[in-house]
Design an enzyme around this catalytic site. Structure first.
Site, PDB file in Angstrom:
ATOM      1  N   CYS A   1      -2.288  -5.100 -26.325  1.00 15.13           N
ATOM      2  CA  CYS A   1      -2.820  -3.593 -27.419  1.00 15.13           C
ATOM      3  C   CYS A   1      -2.234  -2.904 -27.574  1.00 15.13           C
ATOM      4  O   CYS A   1      -0.863  -2.719 -27.034  1.00 15.13           O
ATOM      5  CB  CYS A   1      -4.287  -3.960 -26.323  1.00 15.13           C
ATOM      6  SG  CYS A   1      -3.473  -3.606 -24.494  1.00 15.13           S
ATOM      7  N   THR A   2      -3.178  -1.463 -27.391  1.00 17.78           N
ATOM      8  CA  THR A   2      -2.861  -0.134 -27.329  1.00 17.78           C
ATOM      9  C   THR A   2      -1.520   0.307 -26.382  1.00 17.78           C
ATOM     10  O   THR A   2      -0.387   0.846 -26.172  1.00 17.78           O
ATOM     11  CB  THR A   2      -3.470   1.034 -27.775  1.00 17.78           C
ATOM     12  OG1 THR A   2      -4.185   0.563 -28.557  1.00 17.78           O
ATOM     13  CG2 THR A   2      -3.036   2.380 -28.173  1.00 17.78           C
TER      14      THR A   2
END
Length: 257
Positions: free
Chosen positions: A177-178
């Site tokens: 994810c980020t």
């Protein structure tokens, strides 16, 4: 130039303690002229804030002195001005919303994979690579071969997993994810669903772009971030632009739980 710090930690707290921490951080961040957002819940803390470098150092020393937060994972960057318009600190049910009470990353998470190890994991033909972000983030950029669940919200992911993935058929799952928080919580979801080998990228895409040279990077495109900088590119260089809605294919069928 302002300092920007993104941080999170899953740690169990009582509701009373979460209220106490919320009030304390709100008071100090206001005094130190912070902008950004911090969420506190009984499962931990999650925030991205900006301030002068001096005030950021003061805040971090005080946060680290709290018994729950001596080893909070964080990532630093800087910008010419505050990338946030205001300060928002609140106590919520979850620090990252998945709406599945069975998912508890304070008791169970997958195996962390460092950015240096991530490319080797991607090269393993037995690995199912899952982008745990939403579709509009996926179209900005992702890792080679990653599956897009086509979700609008992270809270849709449990239903997508239940509808599309079979733990008896998938040997290994690698998620990203980020900044690391969503895939860490998603790793608890996957383990609870019976997937035996679950891996997630420690520090997320941001840490990967910070540490991996561009010529070795397997990340394609840009990484969407949630502030006035709008997106960042390989090497953490800011790109001031608005999200291009034309990149979204109208024919995409979003997953609906």
């Amino acid at each position: 130039m302002v300092a920007i710090r993104a941080f999170y930690k899953f740690v169990a707290m009582s509701p009373e303690r979460a209220d106490e921490v919320t009030a304390l951080l709100k008071s100090r961040c206001e005094e130190l002229e912070f902008k950004g957002a911090i969420t506190i819940a009984t499962e931990g803390i999650n925030g991205t804030v900006s301030a002068s470098p001096e005030n950021m150092a003061v805040f971090w020393a005080e946060l680290s002195a709290l018994p729950e937060f001596g080893d909070v994972d964080y990532k630093d960057s800087s910008h010419g001005e505050h990338p946030f318009r205001k300060l928002r600190i609140r106590h919520r049910k979850e620090i990252i919303t998945i709406k599945d009470p069975s998912v508890d990353p304070t008791t169970m998470v997958g195996t962390y994979v460092t950015p240096a190890e991530w490319n080797d994991l991607l090269a393993d033909p037995d690995v199912f690579v899952l982008d745990t972000r939403n579709h509009y983030e996926y179209v900005e950029g992702t890792f080679e071969g990653a599956v897009d669940p086509k979700t609008r919200n992270f809270s849709h992911l449990p239903a997508w997993v239940d509808a599309n993935l079979d733990p008896t058929k998938i040997k290994k799952v690698a998620m990203f994810c980020t900044g690391g928080i969503r895939c860490e919580k998603a790793s608890a979801l996957m383990m609870g669903r019976g997937f035996s080998e679950v891996y997630h990228l420690k520090g997320g895409i941001l840490k990967y772009l910070e540490e991996i040279p561009e010529e070795e990077s397997k990340f394609q495109g840009s990484c969407f971030i949630f502030d006035d900088r709008d997106a960042i590119l390989t090497g953490l260089e800011s790109e001031k632009r608005k999200f291009d809605q034309n990149k979204l294919d109208d024919s995409v069928e979003y997953f609906r739980p």
